[in-house]
Design a protein around this motif. Structure first.
Motif, PDB file in Angstrom:
ATOM      1  N   ASN A 166       0.873  -1.173   0.000  1.00  0.00           N
ATOM      2  CA  ASN A 166       0.000   0.000   0.000  1.00  0.00           C
ATOM      3  C   ASN A 166       0.917   1.232   0.000  1.00  0.00           C
ATOM      4  N   PRO A 167       0.781   2.115  -1.008  1.00  0.00           N
ATOM      5  CA  PRO A 167       1.750   3.201  -1.159  1.00  0.00           C
ATOM      6  C   PRO A 167       1.355   4.525  -0.502  1.00  0.00           C
ATOM      7  N   GLY A 168       0.245   4.541   0.228  1.00  0.00           N
ATOM      8  CA  GLY A 168      -0.302   5.813   0.697  1.00  0.00           C
ATOM      9  C   GLY A 168       0.487   6.438   1.843  1.00  0.00           C
ATOM     10  N   ASP A 169       0.529   7.760   1.855  1.00  0.00           N
ATOM     11  CA  ASP A 169       1.173   8.466   2.964  1.00  0.00           C
ATOM     12  C   ASP A 169       0.190   8.785   4.086  1.00  0.00           C
ATOM     13  N   LEU A 170      -1.080   9.000   3.746  1.00  0.00           N
ATOM     14  CA  LEU A 170      -2.023   9.357   4.810  1.00  0.00           C
ATOM     15  C   LEU A 170      -2.453   8.131   5.619  1.00  0.00           C
ATOM     16  N   ALA A 171      -2.427   6.973   4.981  1.00  0.00           N
ATOM     17  CA  ALA A 171      -2.943   5.761   5.629  1.00  0.00           C
ATOM     18  C   ALA A 171      -2.314   5.483   7.000  1.00  0.00           C
ATOM     19  N   PRO A 172      -0.985   5.481   7.131  1.00  0.00           N
ATOM     20  CA  PRO A 172      -0.432   5.150   8.456  1.00  0.00           C
ATOM     21  C   PRO A 172      -0.764   6.201   9.511  1.00  0.00           C
ATOM     22  N   ALA A 173      -0.847   7.466   9.081  1.00  0.00           N
ATOM     23  CA  ALA A 173      -1.205   8.521  10.034  1.00  0.00           C
ATOM     24  C   ALA A 173      -2.636   8.296  10.534  1.00  0.00           C
ATOM     25  N   LEU A 174      -3.525   7.919   9.617  1.00  0.00           N
ATOM     26  CA  LEU A 174      -4.924   7.712  10.014  1.00  0.00           C
ATOM     27  C   LEU A 174      -5.058   6.496  10.935  1.00  0.00           C
ATOM     28  N   VAL A 175      -4.277   5.460  10.674  1.00  0.00           N
ATOM     29  CA  VAL A 175      -4.337   4.275  11.551  1.00  0.00           C
ATOM     30  C   VAL A 175      -3.750   4.618  12.925  1.00  0.00           C
ATOM     31  N   ALA A 176      -2.601   5.286  12.930  1.00  0.00           N
ATOM     32  CA  ALA A 176      -1.971   5.625  14.222  1.00  0.00           C
ATOM     33  C   ALA A 176      -2.874   6.538  15.048  1.00  0.00           C
ATOM     34  N   LEU A 177      -3.586   7.437  14.367  1.00  0.00           N
ATOM     35  CA  LEU A 177      -4.460   8.376  15.078  1.00  0.00           C
ATOM     36  C   LEU A 177      -5.849   7.783  15.358  1.00  0.00           C
ATOM     37  N   PRO A 238       6.523   6.645  -0.857  1.00  0.00           N
ATOM     38  CA  PRO A 238       7.381   6.166   0.233  1.00  0.00           C
ATOM     39  C   PRO A 238       8.013   4.812  -0.080  1.00  0.00           C
ATOM     40  N   VAL A 239       9.295   4.678   0.266  1.00  0.00           N
ATOM     41  CA  VAL A 239       9.905   3.339   0.325  1.00  0.00           C
ATOM     42  C   VAL A 239       9.354   2.688   1.594  1.00  0.00           C
ATOM     43  N   VAL A 240       9.340   3.491   2.647  1.00  0.00           N
ATOM     44  CA  VAL A 240       8.682   3.135   3.908  1.00  0.00           C
ATOM     45  C   VAL A 240       8.228   4.449   4.547  1.00  0.00           C
ATOM     46  N   ASN A 241       7.100   4.447   5.221  1.00  0.00           N
ATOM     47  CA  ASN A 241       6.735   5.585   6.063  1.00  0.00           C
ATOM     48  C   ASN A 241       6.225   5.048   7.397  1.00  0.00           C
ATOM     49  N   CYS A 242       6.142   5.930   8.369  1.00  0.00           N
ATOM     50  CA  CYS A 242       5.723   5.479   9.700  1.00  0.00           C
ATOM     51  C   CYS A 242       5.064   6.624  10.442  1.00  0.00           C
ATOM     52  N   ALA A 243       3.961   6.329  11.116  1.00  0.00           N
ATOM     53  CA  ALA A 243       3.304   7.317  11.968  1.00  0.00           C
ATOM     54  C   ALA A 243       3.175   6.731  13.368  1.00  0.00           C
ATOM     55  N   ALA A 244       3.304   7.611  14.359  1.00  0.00           N
ATOM     56  CA  ALA A 244       3.155   7.172  15.755  1.00  0.00           C
ATOM     57  C   ALA A 244       2.356   8.199  16.533  1.00  0.00           C
ATOM     58  N   LEU A 245       1.624   7.704  17.506  1.00  0.00           N
ATOM     59  CA  LEU A 245       0.919   8.554  18.471  1.00  0.00           C
ATOM     60  C   LEU A 245       1.308   8.019  19.840  1.00  0.00           C
ATOM     61  N   VAL A 246       1.977   8.842  20.625  1.00  0.00           N
ATOM     62  CA  VAL A 246       2.445   8.364  21.937  1.00  0.00           C
ATOM     63  C   VAL A 246       1.852   9.233  23.047  1.00  0.00           C
ATOM     64  N   ASP A 247       1.231   8.568  23.990  1.00  0.00           N
ATOM     65  CA  ASP A 247       0.700   9.238  25.177  1.00  0.00           C
ATOM     66  C   ASP A 247       1.613   8.856  26.339  1.00  0.00           C
ATOM     67  N   TYR A 265       0.601  -1.476   8.109  1.00  0.00           N
ATOM     68  CA  TYR A 265       1.024  -2.486   9.082  1.00  0.00           C
ATOM     69  C   TYR A 265       1.062  -1.879  10.473  1.00  0.00           C
ATOM     70  N   ARG A 266       0.037  -2.208  11.254  1.00  0.00           N
ATOM     71  CA  ARG A 266       0.037  -1.712  12.635  1.00  0.00           C
ATOM     72  C   ARG A 266       1.032  -2.546  13.431  1.00  0.00           C
ATOM     73  N   ALA A 267       2.034  -1.875  13.990  1.00  0.00           N
ATOM     74  CA  ALA A 267       3.145  -2.580  14.627  1.00  0.00           C
ATOM     75  C   ALA A 267       2.807  -2.835  16.091  1.00  0.00           C
ATOM     76  N   ALA A 268       2.012  -3.873  16.338  1.00  0.00           N
ATOM     77  CA  ALA A 268       1.513  -4.154  17.693  1.00  0.00           C
ATOM     78  C   ALA A 268       2.657  -4.448  18.663  1.00  0.00           C
ATOM     79  N   ARG A 269       3.654  -5.188  18.189  1.00  0.00           N
ATOM     80  CA  ARG A 269       4.786  -5.500  19.077  1.00  0.00           C
ATOM     81  C   ARG A 269       5.542  -4.242  19.474  1.00  0.00           C
ATOM     82  N   ALA A 270       5.667  -3.331  18.515  1.00  0.00           N
ATOM     83  CA  ALA A 270       6.370  -2.070  18.806  1.00  0.00           C
ATOM     84  C   ALA A 270       5.568  -1.239  19.812  1.00  0.00           C
TER      85      ALA A 270
END
Ligand SMILES: Cc1cc2nc3c(=O)[nH]c(=O)nc-3n(C[C@H](O)[C@H](O)[C@H](O)COP(=O)(O)OP(=O)(O)OC[C@H]3O[C@@H](n4cnc5c(N)ncnc54)[C@H](O)[C@@H]3O)c2cc1C
Length: 327
Positions: A166-177, A238-247, A265-270
């Motif tokens: 999946n090549p999208g840039d908004l997708a990981p941000a939307l999942v993380a948020l 993106p070759v790879v992109n990553c979004a995070a939300l940390v509380d 890919y939601r990184a559950a282990r991370a």
């Protein structure tokens, strides 16, 4: 010089009118057209729509506002408007940065959030003009990336024998948020939106239309970040992109990589590693390091190791995204 295959062009005044035309089955929806027109021009798919339904005539799908504890973005909102929004930048930083890092200013002025989350994969076999590689993603018998040049392909395995990402840039941000996608029929969690048989597909029915993206306000004090690695600084997927939300106060993290698998890919282990570190006495660097390592614990290079480099990039982006949220 290749000529365009003909199609009718219809301006739908409302999403209901567009859905009625889409129901005929031989129609395609167009928003900004930055992805769709390329697929039609180069005839990458085995089928061709008879009608292209223009949604842009609907004036009520272009907005950014916050109410009821959530950010609401109309499906036709341009990426550049999202990238420039002070509200998005301040409270939903990962989404603002993801929009800002998408493509070029010209494409961001045309491309919409609805089109961005519904775009097709960029796998070069899939995208070859005139459907020269009738790959498994198009109903053919094989994934040419399995034995071909797969340096940009999945590091988390195939989805239904297809290695496209999946090549999208908004997708990981939307999942993380933890966003929700509101359609003309239902509301879908972002995490479930790409939960389908083939990479780059969505769970939308043929006549289903994205109307609004809703992003819940992050907890007080929580921070989000988006990072992207691409070969070129501009006009590049993106070759790879990553979004995070940390509380930090709540000891929780949501982390999503993209361009590494057929769907975000939601990184559950991370997330678990970051949460453990936050609840212990770890430093921000230690927490980020643990999250980065855990994010790629299940990643595997394809035979031949051509895409092995993506694993290190994914690890580093996950680490840096968490670190950015803790600073
Ligand atoms: C040179 C170039 C570089 C690019 N770089 C990037 C990049 O770096 N990152 C990135 O993420 N993307 C990139 N893109 C991909 C894409 O153009 C953009 O993501 C853009 O946001 C797509 O939006 P659009 O409105 O133009 O979509 P369209 O082309 O209008 O539509 C794309 C798909 O979404 C469907 N669709 C559109 N709106 C809706 C809706 N409301 N409901 C249901 N389905 C809908 C269409 O039917 C079509 O299948 C790039 C494209 C190009 C040409």
């Amino acid at each position: 010089m290749k000529t365009w295959k003909k199609f009718a062009h219809v301006d739908a005044k409302t999403a209901e009118e567009a859905a009625a035309i889409l129901k005929s089955g031989r129609a395609a929806l167009i928003a900004g057209g930055t992805d769709l027109l390329g697929t039609l021009r180069f005839e990458i798919l085995p089928t061709h729509p008879e009608t292209v339904v223009n949604l842009k005539a609907d004036p009520f799908l272009d907005y950014i506002k916050e109410y009821g504890g959530a950010l609401r973005i109309g499906a036709l909102t341009r990426l550049e408007d999202i990238a420039r929004s002070a509200l998005v930048k301040e409270r939903y930083a990962a989404l603002g940065e993801a929009a800002h890092r998408t493509a070029t200013p010209h494409i961001r002025e045309m491309g919409t959030i609805g089109g961005n989350i519904c775009q097709l994969p960029r796998c070069w076999y899939f995208r070859t003009p005139d459907n020269r590689f009738n790959c498994v993603r198009k109903g053919g018998g094989q994934c040419f990336a399995m034995s071909g040049d797969n340096r940009y392909h999945s590091i988390f395995g195939a989805v239904k024998s297809c290695l496209a990402v999946n090549p999208g840039d908004l997708a990981p941000a939307l999942v993380a948020l933890d966003a929700k996608i509101h359609t003309n029929r239902r509301t879908i969690e972002a995490e479930r939106f790409w939960d389908v048989a083939f990479p780059g597909s969505t769970v939308l029915a043929d006549d289903e239309i994205v109307m609004e993206v809703q992003v819940p306000a992050p907890p007080e004090g929580a921070k989000s970040a988006f990072l992207k690695f691409a070969v070129r600084k501009s006009i590049d997927f993106p070759v790879v992109n990553c979004a995070a939300l940390v509380d930090k106060a709540g000891g929780t993290a949501r982390i999503c990589l993209n361009a590494v698998h057929g769907k975000p890919y939601r990184a559950a282990r991370a997330e678990a590693a970051a949460a453990d570190a936050l609840k212990g006495n770890s430093t921000a660097e230690e927490a980020a390091e643990a999250a980065g390592a855990a994010a790629v614990a299940e990643a595997r290079a394809l035979p031949g190791d051509r895409n092995k480099w993506k694993i290190q990039i994914a690890r580093t982006l996950a680490k840096r995204a968490v670190l950015a949220c803790l600073r």
